[in-house]
Design a protein around this motif. Structure first.
Motif, PDB file in Angstrom:
ATOM      1  N   SER A 506       0.712  -1.280   0.050  1.00 55.64           N
ATOM      2  CA  SER A 506      -0.054   0.051  -0.059  1.00 55.64           C
ATOM      3  C   SER A 506       0.919   1.175   0.075  1.00 55.64           C
ATOM      4  CB  SER A 506      -0.993  -0.052   1.217  1.00 55.64           C
ATOM      5  OG  SER A 506      -0.138   0.223   2.411  1.00 55.64           O
ATOM      6  N   GLU A 507       0.358   2.325  -0.357  1.00 58.00           N
ATOM      7  CA  GLU A 507       0.937   3.566  -0.475  1.00 58.00           C
ATOM      8  C   GLU A 507       1.425   3.915   0.847  1.00 58.00           C
ATOM      9  OE1 GLU A 507       1.889   5.928  -2.628  1.00 58.00           O
ATOM     10  OE2 GLU A 507       1.271   4.526  -4.361  1.00 58.00           O
ATOM     11  N   PRO A 508       0.586   3.766   2.059  1.00 58.66           N
ATOM     12  CA  PRO A 508       1.137   4.073   3.369  1.00 58.66           C
ATOM     13  C   PRO A 508       2.144   3.404   3.775  1.00 58.66           C
ATOM     14  CG  PRO A 508      -1.492   3.748   3.528  1.00 58.66           C
ATOM     15  CD  PRO A 508      -1.017   3.488   1.960  1.00 58.66           C
ATOM     16  N   LEU A 509       2.363   2.231   3.334  1.00 56.46           N
ATOM     17  CA  LEU A 509       3.331   1.146   3.955  1.00 56.46           C
ATOM     18  C   LEU A 509       4.658   1.643   3.057  1.00 56.46           C
ATOM     19  CD1 LEU A 509       4.700  -1.084   5.050  1.00 56.46           C
ATOM     20  CD2 LEU A 509       3.925  -2.668   3.564  1.00 56.46           C
ATOM     21  N   LEU A 510       4.531   2.153   1.760  1.00 55.29           N
ATOM     22  CA  LEU A 510       5.775   2.747   1.201  1.00 55.29           C
ATOM     23  C   LEU A 510       6.319   4.026   1.734  1.00 55.29           C
ATOM     24  CD1 LEU A 510       4.562   2.302  -2.757  1.00 55.29           C
ATOM     25  CD2 LEU A 510       6.392   1.253  -1.486  1.00 55.29           C
ATOM     26  N   TRP A 511       5.476   4.876   2.228  1.00 53.13           N
ATOM     27  CA  TRP A 511       5.893   5.891   2.959  1.00 53.13           C
ATOM     28  C   TRP A 511       6.575   5.782   4.337  1.00 53.13           C
ATOM     29  CZ3 TRP A 511       6.840  10.411   1.032  1.00 53.13           C
ATOM     30  CH2 TRP A 511       5.965  10.803   0.048  1.00 53.13           C
ATOM     31  N   GLU A 512       5.831   4.668   4.913  1.00 51.72           N
ATOM     32  CA  GLU A 512       6.932   4.199   6.122  1.00 51.72           C
ATOM     33  C   GLU A 512       8.165   3.690   6.023  1.00 51.72           C
ATOM     34  OE1 GLU A 512       5.683   1.427   9.986  1.00 51.72           O
ATOM     35  OE2 GLU A 512       4.229   1.646   8.397  1.00 51.72           O
ATOM     36  N   ILE A 513       8.208   2.842   4.885  1.00 50.71           N
ATOM     37  CA  ILE A 513       9.626   2.401   4.665  1.00 50.71           C
ATOM     38  C   ILE A 513      10.394   3.673   3.984  1.00 50.71           C
ATOM     39  CG2 ILE A 513      11.004   1.072   3.035  1.00 50.71           C
ATOM     40  CD1 ILE A 513       8.286  -1.062   2.867  1.00 50.71           C
ATOM     41  N   CYS A 514       9.722   4.498   3.543  1.00 49.76           N
ATOM     42  CA  CYS A 514      10.441   5.774   2.832  1.00 49.76           C
ATOM     43  C   CYS A 514      11.249   6.378   4.148  1.00 49.76           C
ATOM     44  CB  CYS A 514       9.840   6.606   1.889  1.00 49.76           C
ATOM     45  SG  CYS A 514      10.637   7.718   1.022  1.00 49.76           S
ATOM     46  N   ARG A 515      10.495   6.429   5.138  1.00 52.41           N
ATOM     47  CA  ARG A 515      11.005   7.203   6.180  1.00 52.41           C
ATOM     48  C   ARG A 515      12.160   6.540   7.055  1.00 52.41           C
ATOM     49  NH1 ARG A 515       5.557   9.100   6.427  1.00 52.41           N
ATOM     50  NH2 ARG A 515       4.817   7.039   7.846  1.00 52.41           N
ATOM     51  N   LEU A 516      12.465   5.268   6.962  1.00 53.94           N
ATOM     52  CA  LEU A 516      13.602   4.831   7.501  1.00 53.94           C
ATOM     53  C   LEU A 516      14.734   5.342   7.199  1.00 53.94           C
ATOM     54  CD1 LEU A 516      12.502   0.982   6.803  1.00 53.94           C
ATOM     55  CD2 LEU A 516      12.175   2.438   8.979  1.00 53.94           C
ATOM     56  N   ASP A 517      15.668   5.427   8.251  1.00 61.36           N
ATOM     57  CA  ASP A 517      16.958   6.048   8.065  1.00 61.36           C
ATOM     58  C   ASP A 517      17.574   5.406   6.953  1.00 61.36           C
ATOM     59  OD1 ASP A 517      18.969   7.809   8.861  1.00 61.36           O
ATOM     60  OD2 ASP A 517      19.842   6.199  10.063  1.00 61.36           O
ATOM     61  N   GLY A 518      18.231   6.476   5.972  1.00 63.08           N
ATOM     62  CA  GLY A 518      19.183   5.850   5.186  1.00 63.08           C
ATOM     63  C   GLY A 518      18.499   5.657   3.585  1.00 63.08           C
ATOM     64  N   VAL A 519      17.022   5.696   3.692  1.00 61.15           N
ATOM     65  CA  VAL A 519      16.344   5.317   2.438  1.00 61.15           C
ATOM     66  C   VAL A 519      16.564   6.494   1.519  1.00 61.15           C
ATOM     67  CG1 VAL A 519      14.325   4.842   1.304  1.00 61.15           C
ATOM     68  CG2 VAL A 519      14.729   3.631   3.390  1.00 61.15           C
ATOM     69  N   ARG A 520      17.122   6.173   0.241  1.00 58.77           N
ATOM     70  CA  ARG A 520      16.849   7.203  -0.891  1.00 58.77           C
ATOM     71  C   ARG A 520      15.790   7.212  -1.780  1.00 58.77           C
ATOM     72  NH1 ARG A 520      23.398   6.204  -2.751  1.00 58.77           N
ATOM     73  NH2 ARG A 520      24.390   6.924  -0.399  1.00 58.77           N
ATOM     74  N   ASP A 521      15.208   5.725  -2.043  1.00 58.09           N
ATOM     75  CA  ASP A 521      14.228   5.592  -2.963  1.00 58.09           C
ATOM     76  C   ASP A 521      13.654   4.449  -2.632  1.00 58.09           C
ATOM     77  OD1 ASP A 521      12.504   6.176  -5.105  1.00 58.09           O
ATOM     78  OD2 ASP A 521      13.881   5.658  -6.691  1.00 58.09           O
ATOM     79  N   VAL A 522      12.130   4.301  -2.741  1.00 67.74           N
ATOM     80  CA  VAL A 522      11.283   3.125  -2.628  1.00 67.74           C
ATOM     81  C   VAL A 522      10.234   3.067  -3.720  1.00 67.74           C
ATOM     82  CG1 VAL A 522      10.083   4.008  -0.647  1.00 67.74           C
ATOM     83  CG2 VAL A 522      10.366   1.584  -0.736  1.00 67.74           C
ATOM     84  N   LYS A 523      10.006   1.867  -4.237  1.00 68.05           N
ATOM     85  CA  LYS A 523       9.064   1.660  -4.923  1.00 68.05           C
ATOM     86  C   LYS A 523       8.283   0.414  -4.846  1.00 68.05           C
ATOM     87  CE  LYS A 523      10.229   4.927  -8.720  1.00 68.05           C
ATOM     88  NZ  LYS A 523      11.307   5.480  -8.183  1.00 68.05           N
ATOM     89  N   ALA A 524       7.180   0.222  -5.155  1.00 67.73           N
ATOM     90  CA  ALA A 524       6.457  -1.045  -5.378  1.00 67.73           C
ATOM     91  C   ALA A 524       6.395  -1.616  -6.658  1.00 67.73           C
ATOM     92  CB  ALA A 524       4.998  -1.248  -4.682  1.00 67.73           C
ATOM     93  N   LEU A 525       7.024  -2.695  -6.982  1.00 73.50           N
ATOM     94  CA  LEU A 525       7.008  -3.173  -8.520  1.00 73.50           C
ATOM     95  C   LEU A 525       6.114  -4.306  -8.750  1.00 73.50           C
ATOM     96  CD1 LEU A 525      11.083  -3.208  -8.852  1.00 73.50           C
ATOM     97  CD2 LEU A 525       9.635  -1.179  -9.425  1.00 73.50           C
ATOM     98  N   ARG A 526       5.622  -4.382 -10.197  1.00 77.43           N
ATOM     99  CA  ARG A 526       4.859  -5.600 -10.574  1.00 77.43           C
ATOM    100  C   ARG A 526       5.242  -6.136 -11.806  1.00 77.43           C
ATOM    101  NH1 ARG A 526       1.637  -1.569  -8.096  1.00 77.43           N
ATOM    102  NH2 ARG A 526       0.505  -2.009  -6.406  1.00 77.43           N
ATOM    103  N   PHE A 527       5.311  -7.581 -11.581  1.00 79.70           N
ATOM    104  CA  PHE A 527       5.774  -8.334 -12.883  1.00 79.70           C
ATOM    105  C   PHE A 527       4.784  -9.272 -13.146  1.00 79.70           C
ATOM    106  CE2 PHE A 527       9.703  -6.626 -10.637  1.00 79.70           C
ATOM    107  CZ  PHE A 527      10.237  -6.080 -11.937  1.00 79.70           C
TER     108      PHE A 527
END
Length: 527
Positions: A506-527
């Motif tokens: 989910s978008e809220p989970l992505l934002w939570e991971i993005c706020r972790l110390d040291g994160v530069r970029d985060v995305k959800a991918l689908r294949f």
């Protein structure tokens, strides 16, 4: 040679049957058949031409012993079971460009309807009123048109708007600066478009990336008094939010030809002052119906008589000799392109496809087409290995192919390098066991991963405890981890991870991971 036989199962311009007969293809016109009636006769035909009423599903295809091609006279193929067709080796074609001018003109018509309140003024006048002072419109001359999507239809809208002396600003991840200059428009990011546009018109397919692109948050970013037109796909606009902003007066007017649920027999938007609705009329002109009928007949006849494939949605242009050898490479190519397409945000200006080892001995055109199809799939769900090179060329993307006959660390390697305004990035993969696509390098960092399902991409600083923090965050959200794939440039340097998960992120989970110390970029991918 057996004469191929085609069934036209929906009402279509007589031009289609005329073309089939001129080309030496036998044709029957039987619109309005029930499913059972179609099943009873479909075994006699090599080709099936439809519009939207007939729905070729797995049952129909199971009875279609000779069927080689299904042609959809139009863009959308929601009525065709493409996986079932692929499983039976049936090519599915559409006519993606036959409706372009008609749809673009409908968007311009709705733009004028909003600017001058034409539907309301007509209803008032025909009701015996003469409310001249009530209907104070606005000129379009000198106003800024915000174009979301600058592909085939969007570029036609842009040319018409420029002819009306409007200024045109466009948001399209695959629009290059060079192509924008050729069109005479300005390439901008989405936030800039929302803030500046007096009118906004959408011309993008519905994908995971474009769904609700005009969300409540983005609608609230627009200029007060903006007018919005959508002739593309339902689901691009949060209709409940649009209703609220029309009621508040922030949005001065909106015109929709498409809705999230169709047919739209009821909607909270109906009856809202400033709202104009039409029943999906974008392709509804005499000329468009003739154009798509001619195109589908020509494409199907070419395939049945010569084997030529045009605008196919489930197969690339590949010769019979190379197909078995290329199939696994094309699967790898599409996955690498899809990975790059989901990770690159700036407009793509150049794509380089490099083949090393065994792959360098095969034809690269189908492989390159597969790369491009994957690359553009996040923003265009109708792109395929046949039309991808055309779409890329229309977007001004330069394509290069390079062969290295020597073998490196792998017996065969495919590298995809994507250049954007933000820089150059590459991904590389190989085949394990000659069949299984595998990522082996991501942005110059060695990493082995199977690209499948839903994955989390994280770019971060290499710090102790970071992997545990990501795992803990996913665990707290109830997201189960399948595999954890890691790579880094060096101790304490840039690191990347690809995490396969069993649930959507989910978008809220992505934002939570993005706020972790040291994160530069985060995305959800689908294949």
């Amino acid at each position: 040679m057996t004469v191929p036989k085609v069934l036209i199962a929906d009402k279509m311009s007589p031009k289609a049957a005329e073309i089939f007969r001129q080309r030496g293809v036998e044709v029957d016109e039987k619109p309005g058949l029930s499913k059972d009636e179609l099943i009873a006769i479909i075994a006699d035909y090599d080709g099936l031409a439809v519009r939207s009423a007939t729905k070729p599903d797995a049952d129909i295809m199971a009875a279609a012993e000779k069927l080689k091609v299904i042609g959809r006279a139009g863009i959308g193929v929601d009525n065709v079971d493409i996986p079932a067709a692929s499983a039976r080796g049936i090519v599915v074609m559409n006519t993606p460009f036959g409706n372009s001018i008609t749809t673009a003109e409908h968007a311009i018509a709705l733009l004028f309807a909003l600017a001058r309140q034409l539907p309301e003024a007509d209803a008032s006048t025909q009701a015996g009123k003469w409310e001249k002072s009530r209907f104070m419109g606005v000129e379009v001359t000198g106003k800024t048109l915000g174009l979301i999507g600058a592909g085939n239809i969007g570029s036609i809208v842009a040319s018409r708007a420029l002819g009306l002396r409007m200024k045109v600003a466009a948001f399209d991840p695959f629009l290059t600066e060079e192509r924008a200059r050729d069109l005479g428009i300005e390439k901008v990011d989405l936030d800039t478009l929302l803030k500046r546009a007096d009118f906004i018109t959408l011309h993008t397919p519905l994908t995971d990336q474009t769904r609700n692109i005009l969300s409540r948050e983005n609608l609230e970013k627009t200029k007060k008094g903006v007018r919005i037109v959508n002739c593309a796909r339902g689901g691009l606009i949060d209709e409940a939010a649009l209703k609220d902003l029309l009621d508040s007066g922030h949005v001065a007017g909106a015109a929709l030809d498409v809705f999230t649920q169709e047919p739209a027999k009821e909607s909270p938007l109906f009856g809202t002052p400033g709202f104009v609705a039409t029943p999906h009329l974008g392709a509804s002109t005499t000329e468009a119906q003739v154009n798509v009928a001619i195109q589908v007949a020509e494409q199907m006849a070419d395939y049945l008589l010569t084997g030529a494939v045009t605008n196919a949605l489930n197969t690339p242009s590949v010769s019979a000799e190379e197909a078995p050898k290329l199939k696994p490479y094309m699967a790898l190519a599409e996955k690498l392109g899809l990975l790059a397409g989901q990770l690159v945000e700036e407009g793509v200006t150049r794509v380089t496809v490099e083949a090393e080892g065994a792959l360098a001995e095969l034809g690269l055109k189908p492989v390159t087409s597969a790369v491009l199809a994957g690359l553009m799939k996040p923003v265009s769900d109708s792109v395929n290995m046949v039309n991808a090179p055309v779409i890329a060329r229309d977007r001004g993307i330069d394509i290069a192919e390079v062969r290295h006959e020597k073998e490196g660390d792998y017996h065969t390697l495919l590298r995809v390098t994507v250049e954007t305004g933000a820089g150059t990035r590459s991904v590389a993969g190989t085949l394990f066991g000659d069949n299984n696509p595998r990522l082996v390098e991501l942005f110059g960092i060695g990493m082995e991963a199977d690209l499948s399902g839903t994955m989390l991409y994280v770019e971060n600083e290499d710090k102790p405890g970071f992997i545990g923090a990501v795992g803990s965050t996913l665990g707290k959200a109830g997201v189960n981890i399948g595999t954890f794939n890691l790579g880094r440039r060096g101790n304490g340097g840039e690191a990347v991870m690809l995490v396969s998960v069993d649930e959507n992120i989910s978008e809220p989970l992505l934002w939570e991971i993005c706020r972790l110390d040291g994160v530069r970029d985060v995305k959800a991918l689908r294949f």
